[in-house]
Design a protein around this motif. Structure first.
Motif, mmCIF file in Angstrom:
data_model
loop_
_atom_site.group_PDB
_atom_site.id
_atom_site.type_symbol
_atom_site.label_atom_id
_atom_site.label_comp_id
_atom_site.label_asym_id
_atom_site.label_seq_id
_atom_site.Cartn_x
_atom_site.Cartn_y
_atom_site.Cartn_z
ATOM 1 N N PRO A 132 0.833 -1.205 0.000
ATOM 2 C CA PRO A 132 0.000 0.000 0.000
ATOM 3 C C PRO A 132 0.868 1.256 0.000
ATOM 4 C CG PRO A 132 0.105 -0.908 2.207
ATOM 5 C CD PRO A 132 0.815 -1.891 1.318
ATOM 6 N N LEU A 133 0.320 2.308 -0.631
ATOM 7 C CA LEU A 133 1.057 3.568 -0.672
ATOM 8 C C LEU A 133 0.148 4.723 -0.287
ATOM 9 C CD1 LEU A 133 0.228 5.459 -3.321
ATOM 10 C CD2 LEU A 133 1.687 3.876 -4.548
ATOM 11 N N LEU A 134 0.790 5.827 0.035
ATOM 12 C CA LEU A 134 0.085 7.061 0.360
ATOM 13 C C LEU A 134 0.534 8.130 -0.622
ATOM 14 C CD1 LEU A 134 -1.799 8.549 2.455
ATOM 15 C CD2 LEU A 134 0.319 9.220 3.630
ATOM 16 N N ALA A 135 -0.426 8.870 -1.179
ATOM 17 C CA ALA A 135 -0.105 9.960 -2.100
ATOM 18 C C ALA A 135 -0.514 11.285 -1.479
ATOM 19 C CB ALA A 135 -0.806 9.760 -3.438
ATOM 20 N N LEU A 136 0.416 12.222 -1.431
ATOM 21 C CA LEU A 136 0.094 13.597 -1.057
ATOM 22 C C LEU A 136 -0.087 14.359 -2.356
ATOM 23 C CD1 LEU A 136 -0.216 16.025 0.850
ATOM 24 C CD2 LEU A 136 2.290 16.248 0.837
ATOM 25 N N VAL A 137 -1.341 14.705 -2.651
ATOM 26 C CA VAL A 137 -1.669 15.390 -3.897
ATOM 27 C C VAL A 137 -1.890 16.865 -3.580
ATOM 28 C CG1 VAL A 137 -3.214 15.464 -5.880
ATOM 29 C CG2 VAL A 137 -2.791 13.281 -4.724
ATOM 30 N N VAL A 138 -1.026 17.719 -4.121
ATOM 31 C CA VAL A 138 -1.082 19.149 -3.811
ATOM 32 C C VAL A 138 -1.035 19.938 -5.111
ATOM 33 C CG1 VAL A 138 -0.228 20.878 -2.195
ATOM 34 C CG2 VAL A 138 0.469 18.514 -1.918
ATOM 35 N N SER A 139 -2.152 20.599 -5.438
ATOM 36 C CA SER A 139 -2.219 21.352 -6.694
ATOM 37 C C SER A 139 -2.999 22.645 -6.490
ATOM 38 C CB SER A 139 -2.887 20.492 -7.778
ATOM 39 O OG SER A 139 -4.262 20.306 -7.481
ATOM 40 N N GLY A 140 -3.253 23.334 -7.600
ATOM 41 C CA GLY A 140 -3.998 24.584 -7.526
ATOM 42 C C GLY A 140 -5.420 24.408 -7.043
ATOM 43 N N GLY A 141 -6.012 23.258 -7.338
ATOM 44 C CA GLY A 141 -7.408 23.045 -6.964
ATOM 45 C C GLY A 141 -7.631 21.949 -5.944
ATOM 46 N N HIS A 142 -6.567 21.214 -5.600
ATOM 47 C CA HIS A 142 -6.730 20.056 -4.717
ATOM 48 C C HIS A 142 -5.600 19.943 -3.712
ATOM 49 C CE1 HIS A 142 -9.985 18.143 -7.124
ATOM 50 N NE2 HIS A 142 -9.435 18.866 -8.073
ATOM 51 N N THR A 143 -5.954 19.551 -2.499
ATOM 52 C CA THR A 143 -4.979 19.120 -1.494
ATOM 53 C C THR A 143 -5.594 17.900 -0.824
ATOM 54 O OG1 THR A 143 -4.238 21.393 -1.135
ATOM 55 C CG2 THR A 143 -3.639 19.771 0.532
ATOM 56 N N GLU A 144 -5.020 16.731 -1.101
ATOM 57 C CA GLU A 144 -5.611 15.480 -0.637
ATOM 58 C C GLU A 144 -4.532 14.490 -0.204
ATOM 59 O OE1 GLU A 144 -9.352 15.506 -3.861
ATOM 60 O OE2 GLU A 144 -7.553 14.296 -4.229
ATOM 61 N N LEU A 145 -4.874 13.663 0.757
ATOM 62 C CA LEU A 145 -4.076 12.492 1.098
ATOM 63 C C LEU A 145 -4.861 11.281 0.605
ATOM 64 C CD1 LEU A 145 -2.737 13.295 4.674
ATOM 65 C CD2 LEU A 145 -1.345 12.797 2.650
ATOM 66 N N VAL A 146 -4.270 10.537 -0.303
ATOM 67 C CA VAL A 146 -4.955 9.406 -0.942
ATOM 68 C C VAL A 146 -4.235 8.107 -0.604
ATOM 69 C CG1 VAL A 146 -5.794 8.446 -3.119
ATOM 70 C CG2 VAL A 146 -5.656 10.940 -2.833
ATOM 71 N N TYR A 147 -4.991 7.169 -0.027
ATOM 72 C CA TYR A 147 -4.446 5.852 0.315
ATOM 73 C C TYR A 147 -4.786 4.879 -0.804
ATOM 74 C CZ TYR A 147 -3.929 1.341 2.699
ATOM 75 O OH TYR A 147 -3.562 0.057 3.041
ATOM 76 N N MET A 148 -3.791 4.125 -1.254
ATOM 77 C CA MET A 148 -3.997 3.141 -2.315
ATOM 78 C C MET A 148 -3.499 1.771 -1.849
ATOM 79 S SD MET A 148 -2.759 5.327 -5.666
ATOM 80 C CE MET A 148 -3.161 3.967 -6.798
ATOM 81 N N LYS A 149 -4.411 0.810 -1.802
ATOM 82 C CA LYS A 149 -3.999 -0.541 -1.413
ATOM 83 C C LYS A 149 -3.571 -1.373 -2.621
ATOM 84 C CE LYS A 149 -8.721 -2.431 -1.407
ATOM 85 N NZ LYS A 149 -9.774 -3.073 -0.588
ATOM 86 N N GLU A 150 -3.954 -0.897 -3.816
ATOM 87 C CA GLU A 150 -3.540 -1.572 -5.052
ATOM 88 C C GLU A 150 -3.718 -0.594 -6.212
ATOM 89 O OE1 GLU A 150 -7.708 -3.747 -6.297
ATOM 90 O OE2 GLU A 150 -6.292 -4.854 -5.041
ATOM 91 N N ASP A 151 -3.254 -0.999 -7.392
ATOM 92 C CA ASP A 151 -3.400 -0.158 -8.583
ATOM 93 C C ASP A 151 -4.861 0.206 -8.830
ATOM 94 O OD1 ASP A 151 -0.975 0.550 -9.900
ATOM 95 O OD2 ASP A 151 -0.659 -1.557 -10.418
ATOM 96 N N GLY A 152 -5.101 1.475 -9.069
ATOM 97 C CA GLY A 152 -6.442 1.926 -9.439
ATOM 98 C C GLY A 152 -7.431 2.014 -8.299
ATOM 99 N N ASP A 153 -6.980 1.797 -7.061
ATOM 100 C CA ASP A 153 -7.866 1.847 -5.900
ATOM 101 C C ASP A 153 -7.511 3.088 -5.070
ATOM 102 O OD1 ASP A 153 -9.750 -0.031 -4.016
ATOM 103 O OD2 ASP A 153 -8.321 1.111 -2.814
#
Length: 339
Positions: free
Chosen positions: A133-154
């Motif tokens: 599993p991985l964690l993505a810190l998504v930081v952009s002009g319109g979004h700030t999110e922490l996204v957890y992914m247990k597998e591809d596409g999830d």
């Protein structure tokens, strides 16, 4: 017998970059053409949707041709056509969606609709294989999110901004400081020359969740500037920038680190336009090495932080493997989310 290569023509037009790429196996970039519109929007201090859409109309065909030529492929070599469905500006998205549908129809190719934010995450797959599993810190002009992914596409959003996104706050602060659009890069540069002397608030830092809020920080910054101007007191813009950035980075890094520990991830990936911020990159690298040395950190190169079609092709390759195709009823979804 010749084995057909997995080549995806990817199109991105969600905001103010027209981009087309040819990606092989979701990891090899054969071309990644990006036509930026920053100069057209600079005098307005932000992206003007109507102008953005008109530029996409003018540039999309040329970008497709350039991407195919640079990749040295023909349409019969392609396996599919992918396009950003959302989120983004509806007019801008529609240009890309209709161009992708036209190419797919004309050459009888499968069509793949991609979430723009998934694209930002999968930009990292162009650097190293993703490990779950991985964690993505998504930081952009319109979004700030922490996204957890247990597998591809999830994708599971475990934290998000409740008001302004980090990139949005940077642009607004840039305008207050009189910086040209986009202000984020200049604020980052100024921040490295100054010190955190204004000590702006760290919103929601101690709360027992992974959500973010940057509206209070923005208001505190603006009030500080206005109060000083009304009293005729001098301000140090270098330290203002450093203080603002210190607040943003501390909140982002602290919450990301806590989430990475709780969810016991194997990998942390940084994604989005604000991933280009040197202060954020440096701090995240330092803190992860000190506190979670066993968790691999992936930070995309600057060329893959902004909006580009290569990341859309990388995300689309996973959907291709899962036979997640769409039909010609595909429409733009400006408010598209992971949920």
């Amino acid at each position: 017998m010749t084995i057909k290569r997995n080549l995806i023509l990817a199109i991105e037009s969600s905001c103010d970059e027209t981009s087309v790429a040819v990606i092989e196996d979701g990891t090899i970039v054969h071309s990644n053409i990006v036509a930026s519109q920053i100069k057209s929007h600079m005098r307005f201090g932000g992206v003007v949707p109507e102008i953005a859409s008109r530029h996409h109309v003018e540039q999309i065909t040329q970008c497709i041709e350039e991407a195919m030529t640079e990749a040295n492929v023909n349409y019969e070599d392609l396996s599919a056509v992918a396009v950003t469905q959302g989120p983004g500006l509806v007019g801008a998205l529609l240009i890309g969606v209709n161009a992708a549908k036209a190419v797919a129809f004309a050459h009888q190719l499968p069509l793949i609709a991609v979430n723009h934010m998934a694209g930002h995450i999968y930009a990292n797959r162009l650097i190293k294989p993703l490990v779950f599993p991985l964690l993505a810190l998504v930081v952009s002009g319109g979004h700030t999110e922490l996204v957890y992914m247990k597998e591809d596409g999830d994708y599971t959003i475990i934290g998000e901004t409740r008001d302004d996104a980090a990139g949005e706050a940077y642009d607004k602060i840039g305008r207050v400081l009189g910086l040209p659009y986009p202000g984020g890069k200049k604020i980052d540069e100024m921040a490295h020359l100054g010190e955190d002397t204004y000590h702006f608030p760290r919103a929601m830092l101690k709360e027992n969740n992974y959500d973010f809020s940057f509206s209070g920080l923005k208001s505190s910054f603006i009030n500080t500037v206005h109060n000083a101007n009304q009293k005729g007191e001098p301000l140090n813009n270098i330290n203002l920038a450093a203080s603002f950035q210190a607040s943003v980075i501390e909140v982002l890094v602290s919450k990301t680190l806590r989430a990475a520990k709780e969810f016991k991830v194997k990998q942390l990936v940084l994604a989005g336009g604000v991933a280009a911020n040197k202060g954020l990159r440096d701090t995240l690298t330092k803190v992860m090495a000190e506190e979670l040395p066993d968790v691999e950190l992936i930070i995309p190169p600057l060329s893959l932080c902004g909006d580009n079609a290569a990341m859309i092709g990388a995300a689309a390759s996973i959907q291709y493997q899962k036979n997640q195709f769409t039909d010609y009823a595909l429409n733009a979804k400006p408010g598209l989310t992971f949920n």
